[in-house]
Enzyme design. Structure first.
Site, mmCIF file in Angstrom:
data_model
loop_
_atom_site.group_PDB
_atom_site.id
_atom_site.type_symbol
_atom_site.label_atom_id
_atom_site.label_comp_id
_atom_site.label_asym_id
_atom_site.label_seq_id
_atom_site.Cartn_x
_atom_site.Cartn_y
_atom_site.Cartn_z
ATOM 1 N N SER A 103 7.565 -9.890 4.767
ATOM 2 C CA SER A 103 7.413 -11.354 4.829
ATOM 3 C C SER A 103 8.731 -12.044 4.496
ATOM 4 O O SER A 103 9.633 -11.449 3.905
ATOM 5 C CB SER A 103 6.328 -11.807 3.848
ATOM 6 O OG SER A 103 5.158 -11.062 4.055
HETATM 7 C C1 LIG Z 1 2.689 -9.516 6.345
HETATM 8 S S1 LIG Z 1 2.323 -7.850 6.092
HETATM 9 C C2 LIG Z 1 2.441 -7.681 4.329
HETATM 10 C C3 LIG Z 1 3.815 -7.779 3.769
HETATM 11 C C4 LIG Z 1 3.961 -7.051 2.482
HETATM 12 N N1 LIG Z 1 3.286 -7.666 1.386
HETATM 13 C C5 LIG Z 1 5.405 -6.738 2.135
HETATM 14 O O1 LIG Z 1 5.805 -6.916 0.992
HETATM 15 O O2 LIG Z 1 6.116 -6.248 2.994
HETATM 16 C C6 LIG Z 1 0.539 -7.821 6.278
HETATM 17 C C7 LIG Z 1 -0.058 -6.455 6.087
HETATM 18 O O3 LIG Z 1 -1.457 -6.599 5.946
HETATM 19 C C8 LIG Z 1 -2.061 -5.454 6.495
HETATM 20 N N2 LIG Z 1 -3.489 -5.736 6.736
HETATM 21 C C9 LIG Z 1 -4.059 -6.375 7.789
HETATM 22 N N3 LIG Z 1 -5.387 -6.441 7.628
HETATM 23 C C10 LIG Z 1 -5.668 -5.832 6.452
HETATM 24 C C11 LIG Z 1 -6.866 -5.583 5.739
HETATM 25 N N4 LIG Z 1 -8.050 -5.975 6.209
HETATM 26 N N5 LIG Z 1 -6.781 -4.918 4.556
HETATM 27 C C12 LIG Z 1 -5.577 -4.518 4.067
HETATM 28 N N6 LIG Z 1 -4.414 -4.718 4.708
HETATM 29 C C13 LIG Z 1 -4.457 -5.376 5.873
HETATM 30 C C14 LIG Z 1 -1.258 -5.201 7.746
HETATM 31 O O4 LIG Z 1 -1.424 -3.882 8.217
HETATM 32 C C15 LIG Z 1 0.156 -5.514 7.265
HETATM 33 O O5 LIG Z 1 0.800 -4.356 6.833
#
Ligand SMILES: C[S@@+](CC[C@H](N)C(=O)[O-])C[C@H]1O[C@@H](n2cnc3c(N)ncnc32)[C@H](O)[C@@H]1O
Length: 372
Positions: free
Chosen positions: A77
């Site tokens: 992000s």
């Molecule tokens: C924007 S990224 C997160 C960035 C992260 N916090 C970082 O520090 O790099 C969003 C993440 O949420 C995950 N995601 C999507 N749906 C999800 C769910 N239902 N449960 C857990 N993770 C999920 C995606 O696979 C993705 O890796």
């Protein structure tokens, strides 16, 4: 960044959590950067304040010859957004935090550096992403618990938490998060209606009665949790391209400038979504050169198309079909917003009631917006 997070930022370099190939997400540009081919460029982007896409299409292979997929599904992000959300989280020494959406693991590392790795757990839905994050975290010297699973279920066995940080967009807040947070605890999440992919960060404080509520702190754009992505196809609504026999035709005096915007963070999109739930939209130019707003009901087959006529604004034509009159709802929502003085994101708040309903309010809890 608030000063309390500055030493943590210095201690946990973002570059340690980035893969060999990155897709910097910059509006209107198609960029792909490889560390091997162009290390200087790769490092420059690693320390630029933009989101860096790290996975497409849930890890599916890129089409032959394509340098990117269709849907960005994991990223590191944008640093300013990360630190603004961490400020909203208002952690304290020894706080136990659950993160939803491990992604690259950078956030989990920042939390571990601040609170101790034993106080941090993180849930990621994608196996490869979770494994890559675990390895990056271990290589950087951090070992928070990273669990592969559905983040909407939280992680009950380690509950209750003092804080939950959600790093994927949500349209419906699951009750599990509220139940897994201590009374007085805080949940920070990007929340948004169906209308747009825009979200706003909301800071919910959990009350003793099992409800949670708080204000939005500003607009963001996060990829959504997998099960809450919105998708629709023109062909589901208008199968043969012609208006169906029961189409209702009218005109509107709203103009393109009122409801169509290029600003991905515009409050108007967010507010129309609040008041017209279960409706998605897109804007396109018709063959006649007019801007058209298309509206699609996600729970029924309602649809609407408004052809803005800038030369003769009072005669912009509207076509609507299905049980809802979606354009009429959008028009009423817009007029309501103008009557309220065009409030921005931060003037709204969200309450998740004890029985799991979501109520959006303007000004103060209880002053619920008039959603259709
Ligand atoms: C924007 S990224 C997160 C960035 C992260 N916090 C970082 O520090 O790099 C969003 C993440 O949420 C995950 N995601 C999507 N749906 C999800 C769910 N239902 N449960 C857990 N993770 C999920 C995606 O696979 C993705 O890796």
């Amino acid at each position: 960044m608030t000063p309390d997070w500055a030493p943590v930022y210095d201690a946990v370099p973002r570059e340690l959590f980035l893969p060999e190939v990155l897709w910097p997400s910059v509006e209107g540009r198609r960029l792909v950067v490889s560390k091997t081919d162009d290390p200087e460029e790769w490092y420059r982007w690693a320390y630029t304040d933009v989101p860096l896409i790290t996975q497409w299409d849930d890890g599916g292979p890129l089409r032959a010859g394509a340098d990117r997929g269709d849907l960005a599904t994991s990223s590191s992000s944008m640093p300013s957004v990360v630190f603004s959300m961490l400020a909203d989280l208002s952690v304290f020494e020894g706080a136990k935090v659950l993160e939803i959406g491990t992604g690259t693991g950078w956030c989990a590392a920042l939390l571990s550096a601040r609170l101790g790795e034993d106080n941090v757990v993180s849930v990621e839905i994608d196996e490869e992403v979770a494994e890559t994050a675990r390895k990056a975290l271990a290589a950087a010297g951090w070992h928070p618990k990273v669990r592969l699973g559905e983040g909407l279920q939280g992680m009950p066995e380690r509950a209750p938490y003092d804080r939950i940080l959600v790093t994927a967009g949500v349209r419906e807040v699951p009750c599990t998060w509220v139940r897994q947070t201590r009374p007085g605890g805080v949940i920070v999440l990007p929340w948004g209606p169906d209308f747009t992919d825009q979200n706003a960060v909301v800071r919910l404080v959990v009350a003793g009665d099992g409800s949670a509520g708080g204000r939005f702190t500003g607009p963001v754009r996060f990829m959504h949790v997998r099960s809450q992505r919105v998708s629709w196809a023109f062909s589901d609504y208008l199968p043969d391209g012609d208006w169906p026999a029961d189409t209702r035709e009218s005109t509107t005096t709203l103009t393109e400038a009122d409801v169509v915007t290029d600003d991905p963070f515009a409050a108007v999109d967010f507010v129309l979504g609040l008041l017209v739930p279960g409706c998605s939209h897109t804007v396109g130019r018709s063959p006649s050169g007019k801007q058209t707003m298309w509206l699609f009901g996600l729970r029924d087959r309602s649809w609407a198309a408004t052809f803005f006529d800038e030369e003769n604004p009072s005669a912009s034509r509207v076509y609507q079909g299905g049980p809802r009159s979606l354009w009429d709802e959008v028009e009423a929502a817009y007029r309501w917003w103008v009557e309220q003085g065009r409030p921005g994101h931060e003037e709204f708040g969200l309450t998740v009631t004890v029985d799991g309903r979501q109520e959006v309010w303007l000004g103060n809890p209880g002053e619920t917006v008039p959603a259709h």
